[in-house]
Design a protein around this motif. Structure first.
Motif, PDB file in Angstrom:
ATOM      1  N   THR A 531       0.805  -1.219   0.000  1.00  0.00           N
ATOM      2  CA  THR A 531       0.000   0.000   0.000  1.00  0.00           C
ATOM      3  C   THR A 531       0.837   1.268   0.000  1.00  0.00           C
ATOM      4  O   THR A 531       0.503   2.240  -0.682  1.00  0.00           O
ATOM      5  CB  THR A 531      -0.959  -0.028   1.199  1.00  0.00           C
ATOM      6  N   ILE A 532       1.935   1.300   0.740  1.00  0.00           N
ATOM      7  CA  ILE A 532       2.754   2.515   0.754  1.00  0.00           C
ATOM      8  C   ILE A 532       3.283   2.817  -0.642  1.00  0.00           C
ATOM      9  O   ILE A 532       3.397   3.989  -1.029  1.00  0.00           O
ATOM     10  CB  ILE A 532       3.914   2.393   1.772  1.00  0.00           C
ATOM     11  N   LEU A 567      -5.842   1.039   7.472  1.00  0.00           N
ATOM     12  CA  LEU A 567      -5.178   0.299   6.402  1.00  0.00           C
ATOM     13  C   LEU A 567      -4.190  -0.710   6.976  1.00  0.00           C
ATOM     14  O   LEU A 567      -3.521  -0.443   7.977  1.00  0.00           O
ATOM     15  CB  LEU A 567      -4.412   1.258   5.490  1.00  0.00           C
ATOM     16  N   GLU A 569      -0.959  -3.534   5.622  1.00  0.00           N
ATOM     17  CA  GLU A 569       0.243  -3.397   4.807  1.00  0.00           C
ATOM     18  C   GLU A 569      -0.031  -3.613   3.323  1.00  0.00           C
ATOM     19  O   GLU A 569       0.536  -2.934   2.470  1.00  0.00           O
ATOM     20  CB  GLU A 569       1.292  -4.399   5.283  1.00  0.00           C
ATOM     21  N   ASP A 570      -0.907  -4.567   3.001  1.00  0.00           N
ATOM     22  CA  ASP A 570      -1.088  -5.007   1.617  1.00  0.00           C
ATOM     23  C   ASP A 570      -2.568  -5.057   1.253  1.00  0.00           C
ATOM     24  O   ASP A 570      -3.432  -5.226   2.121  1.00  0.00           O
ATOM     25  CB  ASP A 570      -0.500  -6.412   1.429  1.00  0.00           C
ATOM     26  N   GLN A 584      -0.907  -0.702   9.629  1.00  0.00           N
ATOM     27  CA  GLN A 584       0.466  -0.494   9.175  1.00  0.00           C
ATOM     28  C   GLN A 584       0.785   0.994   9.168  1.00  0.00           C
ATOM     29  O   GLN A 584       0.130   1.785   8.500  1.00  0.00           O
ATOM     30  CB  GLN A 584       0.622  -1.072   7.770  1.00  0.00           C
ATOM     31  N   SER A 587       1.518   2.632   5.694  1.00  0.00           N
ATOM     32  CA  SER A 587       0.367   2.907   4.840  1.00  0.00           C
ATOM     33  C   SER A 587      -0.298   4.225   5.223  1.00  0.00           C
ATOM     34  O   SER A 587      -0.699   5.010   4.351  1.00  0.00           O
ATOM     35  CB  SER A 587      -0.645   1.760   4.929  1.00  0.00           C
TER      36      SER A 587
END
Length: 606
Positions: A531-532, A567, A569-570, A584, A587
């Motif tokens: 996501t980041i 949110l 991580e993924d 996370q 994110s």
């Protein structure tokens, strides 16, 4: 009332709410069930571990169960970390559960005990509830010994005794007996200490004070005009991930939520990565939350000071929240994992890795100390001298192979991002020295930075491909290259950077999300978006002038947050389901930075 002897009747999902106070954090599911929480701190024994499916004993949860449950709805009280869940039954009955961890300013310090408070009140009908409190110990391997008195129950967790004080009759809680909720009830789970006032009065006072604290904290944030709710929720989430005893900021509250279904990419994120925390500090700085930055930098200087005195002066990528150096990684057989998808890991082997970007992370996080006049304790020459050994290591290592920011376990290269972060360490030291009037040191560090930049540009830009590459003299792409302009290594309008953004959009983007890289690694081919990286791409699109496209993509990714605006991580590319550790910090940093770049100016509101 339907029996629930184990965890199987609850759907495991990351549609969770986070409550906390800087000493403790817990995750609450949509049915008002606490499914994750470690005692006595973020990295402690997960007394509440239902999220990771304890296999030896039922429990690891703390539920308020409504008989004949039909529906539930959940929201945060505006601008707070106080969570409200409404449960409705099939007969018109309804109850409200309010969850929070007490936090407020008292006697020139913050009151933030290892404590969770719950207030349960009837809203309609004659609802019947059951309070089911089933803490476990030793990562789900043991049931703690229990004792009780007239108004409390004690759970003897090794190293910490939890005490529940409540105006619900003790036997109803101890034996999980159902009862008609005909009045408001209150439950306080915390240290083995006697409350000095009636539990109802304590909970009402604590709730009021905690609400006031969070709303006052939010009031002083410098938020953008657009997407205010999303930014505020992200900021509160970041604040809740800081362990205030030391200032450490954890990467996430959980361990071992898999990055994708049925993968072994399950890691323990309950530690402080200097890289991740530096990004958090940067986001909070932009919002004006300077106290969090100062608390973290206190942690960093404790770490850096110890490293500078070591034989090699090297920094680890991560440390424990209490400055622990060794974070030995092992698998926990007593927890089957999220949806049974083990392994569950405790500790993180990345502590032994060489990740050279960490030197830039420390200097970048520290730089504002020397320039921000709002701070009570600003950087001076003495502090600058303590940072110089970090710069020396950056210069020594910028062209040496490492595991990189993605923490490859079986591959070492001279990663472009690591090299650029080492350059950033020297570049910022030059700027700090000039600001302090240390002309000789400014010249020294500027010379080093110039030498490093020339070398990186020569080897990190592939003329044949026409864009920057993931490692010096390599051919692959990775999403960290999206940060080159943001770090000041190149200008956003530099044709080489624009070409890199376009190449990443072509090769790493899938729909509205991005892979961090697509080449197989130690564990196979990545399956989910990181996501980041998606937020980095959005930010880079705006930087190169594609703002309309960036705004549209940002709106779509915001819609993929969980129902409470959080949110992981993924995200899966197809249905957008959340995977990876939660919530996370990375994110939420990306969300804040992208929102602040893309928002309309406040002048447009007047």
């Amino acid at each position: 009332m339907s029996a629930r002897p184990d965890n199987a009747t609850y759907a495991q999902t990351l549609d969770l709410g986070l409550i906390g106070n800087g000493s403790i954090a817990a995750l609450v599911d949509g049915q008002a069930r606490i499914v994750w929480g470690c005692v006595p701190a973020f990295d402690g024994d997960p007394t509440f571990c239902a999220l990771l499916s304890p296999s030896q004993h039922p429990g690891g949860d703390y539920a308020i169960e409504l008989e004949d449950l039909e529906s539930a709805e959940q929201t945060y009280l505006d601008n707070t970390a106080v969570l409200r869940t409404v449960l409705r039954d099939r007969h018109g009955g309804a109850v409200e559960v309010t969850d929070f961890a007490p936090r407020w300013h008292q006697h020139d310090r913050f009151y933030r005990p290892v404590m969770l408070a719950r207030r349960v009140r009837p809203l309609a009908g004659s609802p019947r509830i059951r309070v089911r409190l089933r803490p476990l110990a030793d990562y789900g391997a043991a049931v703690p010994e229990t004792t009780w008195g007239s108004n409390h129950i004690r759970y003897l967790v090794p190293g910490f005794t939890l005490r529940l004080t409540s105006d619900v009759p003790v036997r109803l809680v101890r034996d999980a007996l159902p009862f008609v909720l005909d009045r408001e009830v209150h439950l306080v789970l915390g240290p083995d200490e006697t409350l000095t006032q009636p539990v109802a009065a304590f909970v009402r006072h604590a709730e009021e004070q905690t609400i006031d604290y969070w709303r006052e904290w939010v009031r002083y944030l410098s938020i953008p005009l657009d997407w205010q709710e999303a930014v505020i929720r992200a900021a509160i989430t970041l604040k809740l991930c800081q362990y205030e005893e030391t200032g450490a900021i954890v990467a996430a509250i959980t361990s071992s939520i898999p990055e994708a279904p049925h993968t072994v990419r399950n890691w323990d994120y309950r530690y402080c990565w200097l890289r991740d925390a530096a990004f958090v500090v940067r986001a909070l700085n932009r919002l004006g939350a300077t106290r969090s930055m100062e608390d973290y930098l206190r942690y960093v200087f404790n770490i850096a000071g110890n490293a500078a005195g070591a034989v090699d002066g090297e920094l680890q990528p991560l440390y424990g929240i209490g400055f622990e150096v060794e974070l030995a990684e092992d698998e926990v057989p007593s927890l089957a994992g999220y949806r049974g998808m083990g392994p569950v890991r405790r500790g993180n082997l990345a502590w032994v890795q060489k990740q050279h970007d960490v030197y830039g992370s420390v200097v970048l996080a520290s730089t504002q100390l020397f320039f921000d006049r709002r701070l009570a304790h600003r950087g001076d020459t003495s502090m600058f001298r303590r940072l110089e050994p970090v710069g020396d290591r950056a210069f020594a290592l910028y062209d040496q192979p490492d595991a990189g920011l993605w923490e490859f376990r079986g591959r070492a290269e001279v990663h472009t991002y690591s090299s650029v972060m080492c350059w950033a360490a020297c570049d910022r030291l030059a700027k700090i020295a000039a600001h302090l009037g240390l002309e000789d040191r400014a010249t020294h560090w500027a010379g080093r930075a110039s030498h490093m930049r020339a070398h990186i540009l020569e080897h990190a830009f592939d003329k044949e491909l026409g864009h920057f590459v993931e490692s010096l003299d390599g051919k692959r792409l990775d999403a960290s290259l999206l940060l080159l302009a943001d770090l000041g290594f190149v200008e956003p309008h530099d044709s080489r950077f624009i070409a890199t953004v376009e190449a990443i959009g072509r090769d790493l983007r899938q729909g509205d999300a991005l892979f961090r890289y697509v080449a197989p690694d130690d564990f196979g081919t990545p399956e989910t978006s990181f996501t980041i990286c998606t937020f980095w791409y959005i930010d880079a699109l705006a930087a190169i002038g594609r703002e309309d496209e960036a705004r549209e993509m940002f709106e779509r990714i915001l819609a993929r947050r969980n129902p409470l605006g959080l949110l992981s991580e993924d995200l899966e590319f197809g249905d957008g389901e959340a995977w990876g550790n939660f919530p996370q910090t990375y994110s939420h940093v990306g969300l804040i930075i992208a929102a602040m770049r893309l928002s309309r100016p406040w002048q447009e509101a007047t």
